[in-house]
Design a protein around this motif. Structure first.
Motif, PDB file in Angstrom:
ATOM      1  N   LYS A 198      -4.875   1.621   6.065  1.00  0.00           N
ATOM      2  CA  LYS A 198      -5.396   1.582   4.697  1.00  0.00           C
ATOM      3  C   LYS A 198      -5.227   0.183   4.120  1.00  0.00           C
ATOM      4  O   LYS A 198      -6.143  -0.342   3.454  1.00  0.00           O
ATOM      5  CB  LYS A 198      -4.662   2.605   3.830  1.00  0.00           C
ATOM      6  N   GLU A 219      -8.237  -2.338   2.872  1.00  0.00           N
ATOM      7  CA  GLU A 219      -8.266  -2.971   1.556  1.00  0.00           C
ATOM      8  C   GLU A 219      -8.367  -4.482   1.685  1.00  0.00           C
ATOM      9  O   GLU A 219      -9.068  -5.138   0.904  1.00  0.00           O
ATOM     10  CB  GLU A 219      -7.003  -2.587   0.777  1.00  0.00           C
ATOM     11  N   THR A 246       0.830  -1.207   0.000  1.00  0.00           N
ATOM     12  CA  THR A 246       0.000   0.000   0.000  1.00  0.00           C
ATOM     13  C   THR A 246       0.862   1.253   0.000  1.00  0.00           C
ATOM     14  O   THR A 246       1.945   1.276   0.584  1.00  0.00           O
ATOM     15  CB  THR A 246      -0.917   0.024   1.245  1.00  0.00           C
TER      16      THR A 246
END
Length: 654
Positions: A133, A137, A106
């Protein structure tokens, strides 16, 4: 032999607090290794270590299956280390094996233009946001029924204004970005480890992944420019980490490991599991031959050469599995390989790995005390099985400030990375609550015009969320930390405003027949008004041709129903714009979610007036409009993630 040497050490009577000293545990499928040491200015100094085998099978492929049995072995290790060091051990650093390992690559960007310099805390905070994050995901792509926890991550790149940096700390710029690879394991793996620690009165000071720990102590950042694969071969799993271009770039895991060799020995030589483990170790001790006792009670003798020949196909299978995962993670053969963990000591394994990867044999090394970097073993010669536990201790030092906290939310334990400033809002977001659950919102109002005059109908009031932290009233901004108990009752949003076209015109006096248009089209009295509708009320003969049948037109309302103040301006028409959808943004510090507009046109700043008490018709009030920190107008487009401010400025009476 190691256990016997440690057992003979003189015990210490005086008990001290643990303080800054590090206690690390490597809980393997066959043994538990504990180490205690402390960090000096230059290196980690190993004070004591203990190895204790499981008395019976309690783990499989690195995952705890019998919590209480593993807790008993941990208690033995902890007790022996306390006797040897004179330290009351209360904090522990641990690592998880890679069973069911998932990884996420990421990248995230951060606006730092208003910062003087980047601090260490800022870097940590940005890293944790990027990890979150990656977890978001993963949750979107995976099975929602399985909770995954981050057990470690490695930064691949720091960028400052598009320039690659070794570190962001103490720099200034406009835009920083972090690219990292985060590793995740199912909650059942993590929960088992935490349960064992809890039963022994230990708080978890740090948690990582086993190959990350080994990497930190064998392949530190200064040599990660070399393409190196590190393989931690335990009893249940072979965990792999790969470095390249200065960073750790990949992780992988094979469930083929040392136990496969042990099970093959059991079948070939008719011995029990304990005897098979002893034979495996005896074959690597440099002896030409050794004895063993089979299940019939008979003592047998075998040469090391013959023993290795018979188990060769099992070693070949292990080497193939390890190399397959190395090639998959690295996309090619690496420049070098380090083998660590007890399983790496199996005779001939390093040579087979070298052959399969096309490397010189001296480029596949078995880790030991000589390969440890930044560690003082106080002259003790330690084998490959000590690389990972010492690495866990060193990783705990490197990662101080990164907390893996357990917080109870509505009677359910939530484990998360924390930057020491985790708010209730962030906790609830991590737990999967939507912003509307957390903040709620007033019912959406309806802002429309009648013959050019603005009208506003407000939606219903929201019912705020109810939040307590440790039984005390709290808000979404309240900080929470390890061990806190949070109770949360979601907010209830207000009802949306509703009004029909007939209701809109009912306040007007009665006049002759008229026609009613909404956005240029005739509508019946039952039509539900939408935000930003433009309603025009005109004399019937102003827009109807002689050929039209007035009585059949849906927009015509009789004088008995309504009356209007006429406006013969041109009828409003519009063309269909590009479609836009739902957006979420912040208004005056409150998070709002706006539904798509009726014709899916762009959202405008003007819509935000529906969520305030701001009255444009009030002549004594001025106002300030800001969008993302800059002066705005009502016609500005608003987008997902924007920050808006509407501030009323009371004018002073003259």
């Amino acid at each position: 032999m190691i256990m016997q040497k440690n057992a003979k050490k003189q015990t210490v009577n005086k008990i001290e607090e643990q303080g800054e000293r590090i206690f690390a545990l490597d809980i393997g499928t066959r043994t538990v290794v504990g180490v205690v040491g402390e960090q000096t200015e230059d290196e980690f100094v190993l004070s004591e270590y203990v190895v204790e085998p499981h008395s019976k099978r309690a783990m499989s492929d690195g995952q705890i299956e019998d919590v209480r049995q593993v807790a008993k072995i941990v208690a033995k290790v902890k007790g022996r280390l306390e006797e040897m060091t004179g330290i009351k051990l209360t904090k522990v650093s641990i690592a998880a094996a890679g069973r069911a390992l998932k990884t996420g690559l990421t990248k995230m960007e951060f606006d730092i233009s208003e910062r003087e310099t980047i601090t260490a805390d800022m870097v940590k905070s940005m890293e944790i946001e990027t990890v979150q994050k990656a977890q978001d995901e993963l949750n979107l792509a995976g099975d929602e029924k399985i909770a995954f926890y981050c057990v470690g991550y490695s930064v691949i790149n720091y960028l400052l204004d598009d320039y690659k940096m070794l570190s962001l700390e103490n720099h200034k710029g406009s835009m920083a970005s972090i690219e990292l690879i985060a590793t995740f394991l199912p909650g059942v793996v993590v929960d088992g480890l935490y349960s064992v620690m809890s039963l022994n009165g230990l708080s978890v000071a740090g948690m990582t992944l086993e190959p990350i720990a080994a990497m930190n102590v064998v392949v530190p950042p200064e040599i990660r420019a070399i393409n190196i694969a590190l393989v931690d071969i335990g009893a249940g799993t072979s965990d792999i980490a790969v470095s390249r271009d200065g960073s750790v770039v990949a992780y992988s895991m094979a469930t083929t490991a040392g136990d496969e060799i042990t099970e093959e020995i059991i079948k070939l030589f008719f011995v029990d599991f304990a005897s098979a483990e002893e034979m495996k170790l005896s074959s690597t001790g440099g002896k030409k031959e050794f004895e063993y006792r089979d299940i019939f009670g008979l003592t047998q003798k075998i040469s090391t050469t013959e023993f290795n020949r018979k188990i060769d196909h099992a070693v070949e299978h292990l080497a193939s599995a390890v190399c397959e995962h190395i090639l998959s993670a690295n996309k090619a053969s690496p420049a070098a390989v380090f083998l660590v963990g007890g399983g790496s000591l199996i005779g001939g394994l390093n040579k087979k790995v070298a052959a399969k990867l096309g490397l010189d044999e001296n480029r596949v090394a078995i880790g030991n005390h000589r390969t440890l970097r930044g560690v003082d073993t106080r002259g003790r010669e330690l084998g490959a099985e000590f690389i990972t536990p010492i690495g866990i201790a060193l990783t705990a030092i490197l990662n101080r400030g990164y907390d893996f906290s357990t917080i109870t939310l509505n009677d359910e334990k939530i484990r998360i990375f924390d930057t020491k400033k985790l708010s209730v809002f962030e906790l609830l977001t991590l737990a999967g609550y939507k912003t509307t659950d957390i903040m709620g919102r007033s019912g959406r109002g309806i802002n429309y015009t009648v013959n050019g005059k603005r009208k506003l109908i407000k939606g219903g009031n929201l019912t705020p969320a109810e939040i307590t932290v440790n039984s005390q009233p709290a808000s979404v901004n309240t900080n929470v930390s390890q061990g806190d108990i949070v109770q949360f009752k979601p907010a209830v949003s207000g009802e949306r405003a509703s009004i029909t076209l007939k209701e809109v015109v009912s306040d007007f006096g009665v006049i002759d027949d008229v026609s009613v248009y909404v956005n240029g089209e005739m509508k019946a009295g039952t039509y539900e008004i939408n935000p930003f509708d433009k309603i025009e009320i005109v004399a019937a003969d102003a827009v109807i041709s002689e050929a039209d049948d007035i009585n059949e037109m849906p927009g015509k309302l009789s004088a008995n129903e309504i009356g209007f103040e006429l406006d013969t301006d041109n009828i409003y028409t519009d063309t269909k714009p590009e479609e836009y959808g739902e957006i979420t943004l912040s208004l005056n510090g409150t998070v709002l979610t706006l539904d798509p507009t009726p014709d899916r046109a762009p959202h405008k700043f003007l819509e935000l007036l529906n969520f305030t008490d701001f009255d444009l018709t009030n002549p004594v009030a001025g106002y300030t409009l800001l969008l993302n920190g800059r002066e705005a107008s009502f016609n500005d487009q608003i987008r997902d993630g924007d920050t808006a401010v509407i501030e009323i400025i009371e004018k002073k009476a003259v």
